[in-house]
Scaffold this active site. Structure first.
Site, PDB file in Angstrom:
ATOM      1  N   HIS A  65     137.717  88.503  -4.178  1.00 32.38           N
ATOM      2  CA  HIS A  65     138.219  87.282  -3.566  1.00 32.38           C
ATOM      3  C   HIS A  65     138.660  86.345  -4.695  1.00 32.38           C
ATOM      4  O   HIS A  65     138.355  85.153  -4.681  1.00 32.38           O
ATOM      5  CB  HIS A  65     137.137  86.617  -2.719  1.00 32.38           C
ATOM      6  CG  HIS A  65     136.625  87.478  -1.594  1.00 32.38           C
ATOM      7  ND1 HIS A  65     135.563  87.101  -0.803  1.00 32.38           N
ATOM      8  CD2 HIS A  65     137.037  88.683  -1.122  1.00 32.38           C
ATOM      9  CE1 HIS A  65     135.334  88.043   0.103  1.00 32.38           C
ATOM     10  NE2 HIS A  65     136.214  89.013  -0.085  1.00 32.38           N
ATOM     11  N   HIS A  92     142.421  86.201   2.126  1.00 31.93           N
ATOM     12  CA  HIS A  92     141.215  86.985   1.866  1.00 31.93           C
ATOM     13  C   HIS A  92     141.149  87.470   0.417  1.00 31.93           C
ATOM     14  O   HIS A  92     140.252  87.067  -0.324  1.00 31.93           O
ATOM     15  CB  HIS A  92     141.195  88.166   2.846  1.00 31.93           C
ATOM     16  CG  HIS A  92     139.940  88.954   2.850  1.00 31.93           C
ATOM     17  ND1 HIS A  92     139.564  89.725   3.933  1.00 31.93           N
ATOM     18  CD2 HIS A  92     138.971  89.150   1.917  1.00 31.93           C
ATOM     19  CE1 HIS A  92     138.418  90.332   3.671  1.00 31.93           C
ATOM     20  NE2 HIS A  92     138.042  89.995   2.446  1.00 31.93           N
ATOM     21  N   HIS A 134     137.819  95.465  -4.774  1.00 35.16           N
ATOM     22  CA  HIS A 134     138.237  94.417  -3.834  1.00 35.16           C
ATOM     23  C   HIS A 134     137.553  93.121  -4.248  1.00 35.16           C
ATOM     24  O   HIS A 134     136.319  93.065  -4.332  1.00 35.16           O
ATOM     25  CB  HIS A 134     137.863  94.787  -2.403  1.00 35.16           C
ATOM     26  CG  HIS A 134     137.968  93.646  -1.430  1.00 35.16           C
ATOM     27  ND1 HIS A 134     139.089  92.840  -1.344  1.00 35.16           N
ATOM     28  CD2 HIS A 134     137.089  93.165  -0.509  1.00 35.16           C
ATOM     29  CE1 HIS A 134     138.898  91.921  -0.419  1.00 35.16           C
ATOM     30  NE2 HIS A 134     137.692  92.100   0.095  1.00 35.16           N
ATOM     31  N   TYR A 173     153.731  94.405 -17.614  1.00 32.70           N
ATOM     32  CA  TYR A 173     152.407  94.950 -17.335  1.00 32.70           C
ATOM     33  C   TYR A 173     152.037  94.812 -15.864  1.00 32.70           C
ATOM     34  O   TYR A 173     151.289  95.632 -15.330  1.00 32.70           O
ATOM     35  CB  TYR A 173     151.356  94.304 -18.243  1.00 32.70           C
ATOM     36  CG  TYR A 173     151.359  94.947 -19.608  1.00 32.70           C
ATOM     37  CD1 TYR A 173     150.630  96.106 -19.852  1.00 32.70           C
ATOM     38  CD2 TYR A 173     152.127  94.429 -20.642  1.00 32.70           C
ATOM     39  CE1 TYR A 173     150.644  96.728 -21.091  1.00 32.70           C
ATOM     40  CE2 TYR A 173     152.166  95.040 -21.884  1.00 32.70           C
ATOM     41  CZ  TYR A 173     151.412  96.186 -22.105  1.00 32.70           C
ATOM     42  OH  TYR A 173     151.449  96.810 -23.324  1.00 32.70           O
ATOM     43  N   GLU A 199     132.526  95.935   4.158  1.00 29.53           N
ATOM     44  CA  GLU A 199     133.957  96.218   4.067  1.00 29.53           C
ATOM     45  C   GLU A 199     134.218  97.644   3.555  1.00 29.53           C
ATOM     46  O   GLU A 199     135.294  97.930   3.048  1.00 29.53           O
ATOM     47  CB  GLU A 199     134.631  95.181   3.163  1.00 29.53           C
ATOM     48  CG  GLU A 199     134.583  93.784   3.764  1.00 29.53           C
ATOM     49  CD  GLU A 199     135.219  92.724   2.892  1.00 29.53           C
ATOM     50  OE1 GLU A 199     135.949  91.884   3.434  1.00 29.53           O
ATOM     51  OE2 GLU A 199     134.980  92.724   1.675  1.00 29.53           O
TER      52      GLU A 199
END
Length: 215
Positions: free
Chosen positions: A98, A163, A96, A123, A77
């Site tokens: 999951h 995703h 990134h 925040y 990715e």
């Protein structure tokens, strides 16, 4: 960049990757991390690597054109990271994951695709801001990079449908903090879903954005 500085950055990726893994924010070989280097290249976690068991010497190094130089082959990715960096020259790192609650939000049918999670806390606004939804693509589909590129110039974080989140920051620490804040706010959103929670007003959001710019 000196060898000492790159070694420090590799160690930081290992330390923060293990922290994310140990706290259940990523699992198995899912998730990836990257850092921009002073010479225009990147460090990136390898494909099929577990963030909880990274070897600093095997972290991928890419040149300024995104070509693999050494270390293990970079995450499949990697194009997601390159798309974000292309639109965000001010960002120095990308995470990134999951992560469970963020992915759960990305699967809901009734979220606003322009802003998946309302501004529930100060925040969240300070570290994430608006979170657009990127339509579902097959994992590894290069067109996903194009979809991310279309949003990254305006947003430091995006949520990939079914995703997970992709989050940029002015440092790796900042990107990790923003990812953690996103996951906790996704958990809050799911707890409050359907209960008409009181979000921050547009005026309150504008004040926070003016006082605490992300990057």
């Amino acid at each position: 960049m000196s060898r000492h500085d790159e070694t420090r950055l590799r160690d930081q990726i290992v330390t923060l990757g293990k922290s994310l893994f140990d706290r259940g924010l990523t699992m198995g070989s899912s998730g990836n991390i990257s850092l921009r280097l002073d010479d225009g290249g990147w460090l990136m976690t390898p494909t099929n690597a577990c963030l909880g068991r990274l070897d600093p010497a095997r972290i991928s190094r890419l040149d300024g054109e995104g070509r693999w130089q050494d270390g293990d082959r970079p995450t499949k990715e990697h194009f997601l990271h390159m798309a974000m960096y292309a639109e965000r020259p001010q960002s120095e790192a990308i995470v990134h994951l999951h992560s469970t609650h963020s992915v759960a939000v990305s699967c809901l049918p009734d979220i606003d695709p322009c802003d998946c999670i309302p501004p529930l806390t100060a925040y969240y606004v300070m570290r994430v801001g608006k979170l657009p939804l990127v339509p579902y693509h097959l994992p590894g589909d290069p067109e996903l990079g194009d979809a991310v590129r279309g949003l990254a110039g305006q947003h430091s974080a995006v949520l990939l449908a079914n995703h997970g989140p992709v989050v940029a920051g002015k440092s790796l620490e900042a990107a990790v903090y923003a990812t953690e804040e996103l996951e906790e706010t996704a958990k809050l959103y799911l707890l409050l879903h359907g209960r008409n929670p009181r979000a921050l007003t547009p005026e309150q959001v504008a004040e926070l954005e003016a006082r605490f710019p992300r990057d």
